[in-house]
Design an enzyme around this catalytic site. Structure first.
Site, PDB file in Angstrom:
ATOM      1  N   GLU A 132     -20.769  20.669   0.247  1.00 41.94           N
ATOM      2  CA  GLU A 132     -20.786  19.278   0.704  1.00 41.94           C
ATOM      3  C   GLU A 132     -21.924  18.506   0.024  1.00 41.94           C
ATOM      4  O   GLU A 132     -21.747  17.349  -0.369  1.00 41.94           O
ATOM      5  CB  GLU A 132     -20.916  19.248   2.239  1.00 41.94           C
ATOM      6  CG  GLU A 132     -21.121  17.886   2.874  1.00 41.94           C
ATOM      7  CD  GLU A 132     -20.017  16.875   2.623  1.00 41.94           C
ATOM      8  OE1 GLU A 132     -18.993  17.218   2.019  1.00 41.94           O
ATOM      9  OE2 GLU A 132     -20.208  15.698   3.002  1.00 41.94           O
ATOM     10  N   ASN A 163       0.880  -1.175   0.000  1.00 48.06           N
ATOM     11  CA  ASN A 163       0.000   0.000   0.000  1.00 48.06           C
ATOM     12  C   ASN A 163       0.912   1.218   0.000  1.00 48.06           C
ATOM     13  O   ASN A 163       1.747   1.355   0.889  1.00 48.06           O
ATOM     14  CB  ASN A 163      -0.872  -0.032   1.277  1.00 48.06           C
ATOM     15  CG  ASN A 163      -1.568   1.298   1.545  1.00 48.06           C
ATOM     16  OD1 ASN A 163      -1.820   2.061   0.624  1.00 48.06           O
ATOM     17  ND2 ASN A 163      -1.856   1.564   2.805  1.00 48.06           N
ATOM     18  N   HIS A 210     -22.631  36.160 -11.409  1.00 46.37           N
ATOM     19  CA  HIS A 210     -21.306  36.462 -11.963  1.00 46.37           C
ATOM     20  C   HIS A 210     -20.829  35.368 -12.923  1.00 46.37           C
ATOM     21  O   HIS A 210     -19.634  35.273 -13.191  1.00 46.37           O
ATOM     22  CB  HIS A 210     -20.301  36.663 -10.826  1.00 46.37           C
ATOM     23  CG  HIS A 210     -20.658  37.832  -9.957  1.00 46.37           C
ATOM     24  ND1 HIS A 210     -20.584  39.135 -10.399  1.00 46.37           N
ATOM     25  CD2 HIS A 210     -21.139  37.893  -8.689  1.00 46.37           C
ATOM     26  CE1 HIS A 210     -20.983  39.951  -9.448  1.00 46.37           C
ATOM     27  NE2 HIS A 210     -21.333  39.223  -8.397  1.00 46.37           N
ATOM     28  N   LYS A 265     -21.367  15.226  -2.305  1.00 45.05           N
ATOM     29  CA  LYS A 265     -22.040  13.938  -2.058  1.00 45.05           C
ATOM     30  C   LYS A 265     -22.724  13.450  -3.327  1.00 45.05           C
ATOM     31  O   LYS A 265     -22.609  12.285  -3.690  1.00 45.05           O
ATOM     32  CB  LYS A 265     -23.097  14.063  -0.951  1.00 45.05           C
ATOM     33  CG  LYS A 265     -22.612  14.220   0.468  1.00 45.05           C
ATOM     34  CD  LYS A 265     -22.007  12.981   1.087  1.00 45.05           C
ATOM     35  CE  LYS A 265     -20.523  12.932   0.862  1.00 45.05           C
ATOM     36  NZ  LYS A 265     -19.682  13.451   1.897  1.00 45.05           N
TER      37      LYS A 265
HETATM   38  C1  F6R Z   1     -16.112  12.600   0.632  1.00 44.98           C
HETATM   39  C2  F6R Z   1     -15.003  12.053   1.382  1.00 44.98           C
HETATM   40  C3  F6R Z   1     -13.644  12.596   1.126  1.00 44.98           C
HETATM   41  C4  F6R Z   1     -12.860  12.698   2.446  1.00 44.98           C
HETATM   42  C5  F6R Z   1     -11.405  13.107   2.156  1.00 44.98           C
HETATM   43  C6  F6R Z   1     -10.624  13.311   3.440  1.00 44.98           C
HETATM   44  O1  F6R Z   1     -17.322  12.020   1.008  1.00 44.98           O
HETATM   45  O2  F6R Z   1     -15.166  11.173   2.182  1.00 44.98           O
HETATM   46  O3  F6R Z   1     -13.693  13.818   0.472  1.00 44.98           O
HETATM   47  O4  F6R Z   1     -13.491  13.632   3.256  1.00 44.98           O
HETATM   48  O5  F6R Z   1     -10.789  12.125   1.391  1.00 44.98           O
HETATM   49  O6  F6R Z   1     -10.568  12.148   4.185  1.00 44.98           O
HETATM   50  P1  F6R Z   1     -10.234  12.194   5.730  1.00 44.98           P
HETATM   51  O7  F6R Z   1     -11.345  12.926   6.402  1.00 44.98           O
HETATM   52  O8  F6R Z   1     -10.146  10.757   6.157  1.00 44.98           O
HETATM   53  O9  F6R Z   1      -8.940  12.919   5.879  1.00 44.98           O
END
Ligand code: F6R
Length: 612
Positions: free
Chosen positions: A485, A99, A508, A489
């Protein structure tokens, strides 16, 4: 991204490995695979199907063994085809799962080619496999203790990030794990010892864990686990007891994790604030009380949904605490030459605590001279929590759906508590106001339940959204990040192209996109900007745009031609964004269901973005 598991066991390891992969599948699902040592030979099954079908393929192939490794992939180098699926072999003697990203893979590939290695995949991982094989052969190869030092020497050549698990065909009792930049834990059990990208992969198998540190290399046998650092010196790492319930990661009566997690929001928020009866800096760890007094500004750094949580909180910090706040996307901040101020509190916000860009941004901030750092995070044992000076756990519980929902609303609660804390420390939070805010927080779960009760109306709207290819989202002030947001989504799980704008910006430019075919979702709380927002809605209506409005009960917006309204509870003041994001989550969810997409595992994405 990518999930890895490894095992040395007294029993057949295939079921532990496949179960581990099932729980890690949120990290990537472009392909998966498992390799074991069976009668002295490396054997593997790899598939571009999901982990659920891998188990059947493993059984069909009669794969079994007492040591093995497994992988679920989020493709970086090389297309998601079987040839690039892990485990990757070298010369039929070394098996590896990886990974991370090896940045100097091209130079190493050339060098290994000259040495006679033939590449069978397009992955950067294959160079690691051949490097280990080469180092292992060079030092005599067959002696069992050589594998760890071969891995160590190979790793010295790498630039980039990795967590790996490795075994060799002629070394039947040993699995080697190593990490730098990507997470890896060791699980210690009676029946065997294990490796995994996170502890949930081993829940129910072991309860004792070692969180490997940067540069650590671990050697797992049935007799125990030995850890050395980069230089090969033995190191002691603390063993931590972590009992994880497997029920937290079960779906229960829900069809998708995202749906389950949306509906968990009232209870996880109730848990998060259960013991908060006064506002104190102690909520952010020992020493925060003193350090926060020195703070004169905030720098919030995050990615994706967590970034939008930071954007929302900026309004709270500036209006409630009068502390200037700047919000930056981590992948930009980490490479930007910026001016550090010793009295700025750097706040990293992350569900996973493993997002590579946010981790690097934290490191960058520290290297620039920022003394005070705080991690707001959902995973207590994550790298981010360990690397920041102060910590606050958001307590949303495991979030499995790739699209973040309950992690976002609990981040908002944590950031609101931080705003109140800074406000109180600066003498801006009178006792009556503190009590009122706390009361409002404690009533939030009940309010959320009344928003969730709007689901049937939202399902009806989703039918229309399922037939569109584009949508606009509008919000103002505190609710502009909520519009962002909502758009994120919708695009990430239903693949409908969506853009969000502060409603005043529409004229604009984006207004040119508005036709009778364009749905325009509007977040319409009854706040100080409502009248301005209503004017912006008229601009859309005058151009035949189709408005879908989430209005507070007291917003006084009536349905009409080209204007549909879902009525929310009455305006909820500063906490309104936490209510208003929920119908947008449900709209995206039901649109995705109506379009038949893979809601929990949207294409091209993964939950934990551990690569740049
Ligand atoms: C969208 C989503 C991503 C995470 C982003 C950050 O639904 O889940 O945009 O918010 O990859 O991830 P974290 O919060 O784990 O740092």
């Amino acid at each position: 991204m990518c999930g890895i598991v490894g095992a040395v066991d007294r029993r057949d390891v295939t079921s532990t490995l496949t179960e581990g992969l099932r729980r890690l599948e949120y990290r990537g699902y472009d392909s998966c695979g498992i390799a074991v040592l069976q009668q002295g030979a490396l054997r593997r099954v790899r598939s571009v199907a999901r982990v659920a079908s891998l188990a059947a393929e493993v059984a069909e192939a009669n794969l079994s063994g007492m040591i093995g490794i497994a992988h679920t992939r989020w493709a970086t180098h090389g297309a998601p085809v079987t040839r690039n699926a892990h485990p990757i072999f070298s010369s039929g003697e070394i098996a590896i799962v990886h990974n991370g990203i090896i940045e100097n893979h091209e130079a190493l590939r050339e060098e290994l080619g000259v040495l006679g290695y033939v590449f069978e995949s397009d992955t950067d991982t294959e160079v690691v496999a051949h490097l280990i094989h080469h180092a292992w052969k060079k030092q005599g190869g067959e002696h069992e203790s050589d594998l760890l030092s071969a891995v160590r020497h190979a790793l010295e050549r790498l630039h980039g990030a990795y967590a790996i698990a490795v075994f060799a065909s002629s070394d039947p009792g040993r699995v080697i794990g190593a990490r730098a930049g990507s997470p890896l834990v060791v699980g210690l059990g009676e029946q065997g010892n294990y490796l995994a990208s996170d502890v949930m992969a081993l829940a129910g198998t072991v309860e004792n864990f070692i969180y490997l540190e940067e540069g650590d290399i671990a050697e797992l046998t049935l007799d125990g686990v030995r850890v050395v650092d980069r230089a090969g010196h033995a190191v002691q790492r603390e063993i931590k007891l972590q009992r994880s319930s497997t029920s937290a990661v079960e779906l229960g009566p829900y069809r998708h994790y995202m749906h389950k997690e949306i509906f968990e929001q009232p209870s996880v928020i109730a848990d998060a604030i259960e013991n908060v009866h006064t506002i104190t800096a102690d909520l952010f760890g020992a020493g925060a009380r003193h350090a926060f007094r020195e703070i004169d500004s905030l720098l919030i750094v995050a990615c994706g949904t967590s970034y939008y949580a930071g954007m929302t909180a900026k309004y709270w910090f500036e209006s409630l605490a009068k502390v200037p706040a700047q919000v930056e996307v981590a992948s930009e901040y980490r490479y930007r030459s910026s001016v550090a101020s010793p009295n700025t509190l750097v706040v990293v916000v992350s569900q996973s605590g493993e997002t590579a860009d946010t981790l690097a941004a934290l490191k960058h901030a520290q290297s620039q001279g920022h003394r005070h750092t705080l991690a707001i995070c959902n995973v207590a044992s994550s790298t981010m929590m360990r690397q920041a000076q102060f910590q606050h756990l958001t307590s949303a519980g495991p979030e499995i759906g790739v699209a973040s929902t309950k992690a976002f609303t609990t981040q908002l609660v944590a950031l609101f508590l931080l705003a109140l804390t800074l406000s109180k420390q600066r003498g801006r939070l009178p006792a009556a106001q503190e009590a009122a805010f706390l009361d409002q927080l404690h009533r939030l779960p009940a309010k959320l339940n009344s928003v969730l009760a709007l689901e049937t109306q939202i399902v009806a709207w989703a039918e229309a959204f399922a037939r569109t290819e584009h949508a606009l989202f509008l919000g103002r002030g505190l609710h502009y990040p909520i519009a962002l947001e909502g758009a994120l989504k919708l695009k990430e799980i239903s693949y409908v192209h969506a853009e969000a704008y502060p409603a005043g910006e529409l004229k604009h430019g984006p207004l040119a996109l508005v036709t009778s075919q364009m749905p325009v979702v509007t977040v319409a709380p009854n706040d100080a900007l409502l009248d301005k927002l209503k004017s912006n809605m008229q601009e859309v209506r005058a151009r035949s745009g189709q408005l879908y409005v989430f209005a507070d009960a007291d917003s006084r917006i009536a349905s009409g031609d080209g204007l549909r309204v879902i009525r929310m509870p009455e305006h909820y003041g500063s906490l309104s964004p936490i209510l208003h994001v929920v119908p947008l989550q449900l709209l995206a969810y039901h649109t995705a269901c109506a379009r038949g997409t893979d809601v929990d595992k949207p294409r091209n994405l993964a939950k934990s973005v551990t690569v740049e």
